[in-house]
Design a protein around this motif. Structure first.
Motif, PDB file in Angstrom:
ATOM      1  N   SER A 262      -3.751  10.332  -3.687  1.00  0.00           N
ATOM      2  CA  SER A 262      -2.559  10.278  -2.841  1.00  0.00           C
ATOM      3  C   SER A 262      -1.631  11.446  -3.161  1.00  0.00           C
TER       4      SER A 262
ATOM      5  N   LEU B 235       1.356   3.092  -5.245  1.00  0.00           N
ATOM      6  CA  LEU B 235       0.549   4.228  -4.796  1.00  0.00           C
ATOM      7  C   LEU B 235      -0.312   4.826  -5.908  1.00  0.00           C
TER       8      LEU B 235
ATOM      9  N   GLY C   5      -1.602   1.315  -0.023  1.00  0.00           N
ATOM     10  CA  GLY C   5      -1.514   0.871  -1.408  1.00  0.00           C
ATOM     11  C   GLY C   5      -2.072  -0.524  -1.595  1.00  0.00           C
TER      12      GLY C   5
ATOM     13  N   VAL D 238       6.980   5.104  -2.793  1.00  0.00           N
ATOM     14  CA  VAL D 238       7.242   4.667  -1.422  1.00  0.00           C
ATOM     15  C   VAL D 238       8.745   4.844  -1.184  1.00  0.00           C
TER      16      VAL D 238
ATOM     17  N   LEU E 127       2.346   3.591   3.995  1.00  0.00           N
ATOM     18  CA  LEU E 127       2.107   3.792   2.567  1.00  0.00           C
ATOM     19  C   LEU E 127       1.798   2.468   1.866  1.00  0.00           C
TER      20      LEU E 127
END
Length: 161
Positions: A118, A112, A142, A123, A138
């Motif tokens: 973000s 991420l 990513g 995660v 997520l």
């Protein structure tokens, strides 16, 4: 030019195999499988040789993404030399890899970290919380941003494919 990416999580049955499958799917769509290779591994050895978790298989199957030939394995010494990018799912994975790290020059990044702005850095592990859909969303984001980063960083154009 060959770029090698390794996704890493704790047991290599939920998040990192999900990332591997999603990223492979994206590479196939973009016709980049001959330029970018991807694999996944875990920091622990509990699930070596096992298929991804049922929740991971279900979400990938529902999204039409293959997880064929993905089996859990533990991070190996050779991985430090073999891969150009080691992408982890959370801060704990970084700490575990730093204990094992044999190549001090290797950059380890959270998936991420590639998603600018973000609100989430890690995660969460669906093995413990059961939320495979959230992990998928997520990881998908990513992976999309990681692929864009690789394309820009390595100047991958249509001519090189």
């Amino acid at each position: 030019m060959l770029i090698r990416v390794l996704f890493v999580c704790l047991g290599n049955i939920c998040r990192s195999p999900m990332a591997e499958a999603i990223f492979k799917h994206m590479l196939e769509i973009e016709n980049l499988t001959s330029i970018i290779q991807v694999d996944s591994a875990g920091t622990g050895d509990w699930h070596i040789g096992k298929q991804p978790h049922r929740g991971t298989r279900n979400i990938l199957g529902n999204k039409g993404i293959s997880y064929k030939n993905i089996y859990a394995r533990q991070m190996e010494k050779n991985d430090w030399k073999k891969f150009d990018y080691i992408i982890v799912m959370d801060e704990q994975n970084i700490k575990e890899l730093q204990k094992l790290q044999s190549n001090k020059g290797m950059t380890i990044a959270r998936l991420l970290d590639f998603v600018e702005g973000s609100q989430v850095c890690n995660v969460p592990d669906p093995y413990f919380n059961g939320d495979f859909e959230y992990a998928y969303q997520l990881i998908l984001s990513g992976c999309q941003h990681l692929l864009q980063f690789l394309k820009e960083s390595h100047q991958l154009t249509d001519k090189e494919r």
